[in-house]
Motif scaffolding. Structure first.
Motif, PDB file in Angstrom:
ATOM      1  N   THR A  38      76.419 -34.243 -76.382  1.00 26.24           N
ATOM      2  CA  THR A  38      75.302 -33.650 -77.107  1.00 26.24           C
ATOM      3  C   THR A  38      74.083 -34.549 -77.015  1.00 26.24           C
ATOM      4  OG1 THR A  38      76.842 -32.608 -78.650  1.00 26.24           O
ATOM      5  CG2 THR A  38      74.536 -32.740 -79.339  1.00 26.24           C
ATOM      6  N   THR A  45      70.325 -34.931 -78.565  1.00 23.64           N
ATOM      7  CA  THR A  45      69.382 -34.521 -79.602  1.00 23.64           C
ATOM      8  C   THR A  45      68.044 -35.134 -79.234  1.00 23.64           C
ATOM      9  OG1 THR A  45      71.167 -34.479 -81.225  1.00 23.64           O
ATOM     10  CG2 THR A  45      68.910 -34.497 -82.071  1.00 23.64           C
ATOM     11  N   THR A  56      68.442 -29.542 -79.671  1.00 28.51           N
ATOM     12  CA  THR A  56      69.808 -29.958 -79.366  1.00 28.51           C
ATOM     13  C   THR A  56      70.250 -29.287 -78.072  1.00 28.51           C
ATOM     14  OG1 THR A  56      70.302 -30.166 -81.715  1.00 28.51           O
ATOM     15  CG2 THR A  56      72.183 -30.048 -80.220  1.00 28.51           C
TER      16      THR A  56
END
Length: 131
Positions: free
Chosen positions: A114, A116, A125
């Motif tokens: 992930t 961000t 995101t």
């Protein structure tokens, strides 16, 4: 850190258009970027990491040593001063200083990676899956 190594395919993206607007990316480029599903290929050689973002529109590559400032041409074309720090074995934080300051946090959890992205009060995101 070895959990980052491999090829990752974009699976989901939230608020990417607003993030690109915060970076002052033009409408035509934003529309093209929104249609892409890039891969990220990450390799590690000691304390040096290389992250390649590969798509049909444009490829982008950075190689850095953790904790050392380097100059890069960001994916949006802006020249920034970057520093990437290891927060833990599965978390990296990249500070990019330029016309618009930004932070990119990368976290690996098993086969999910992930990113961000934060700039100008906007958070995006992007979730990748291991190939």
């Amino acid at each position: 850190m070895s959990g980052f190594v491999g090829t990752w395919k974009l699976a989901d993206s939230t608020n990417f258009d607003e993030y690109m607007k915060a970076l002052e990316v033009g409408m035509v480029t934003r529309k093209a970027a929104l249609a892409l599903k890039p891969n990220q290929v990450i390799s590690l050689d000691g304390e040096k990491m290389t992250i390649k973002s590969i798509s049909t529109l444009r490829n982008h590559e950075i190689t850095f040593t953790f904790g050392e400032e380097f100059e890069e041409k960001a994916a949006d074309g802006a020249t920034v001063k970057s520093t990437v720090t290891k927060e833990s074995d599965n978390k990296l934080v990249q500070q990019q200083a330029g016309k618009v300051n930004r932070t990119v946090t990368r976290v690996v959890d098993g086969d999910t990676y992930t990113m961000t992205l934060e700039a100008g009060g906007v958070t995006c995101t992007r979730v990748y899956k291991r190939e």
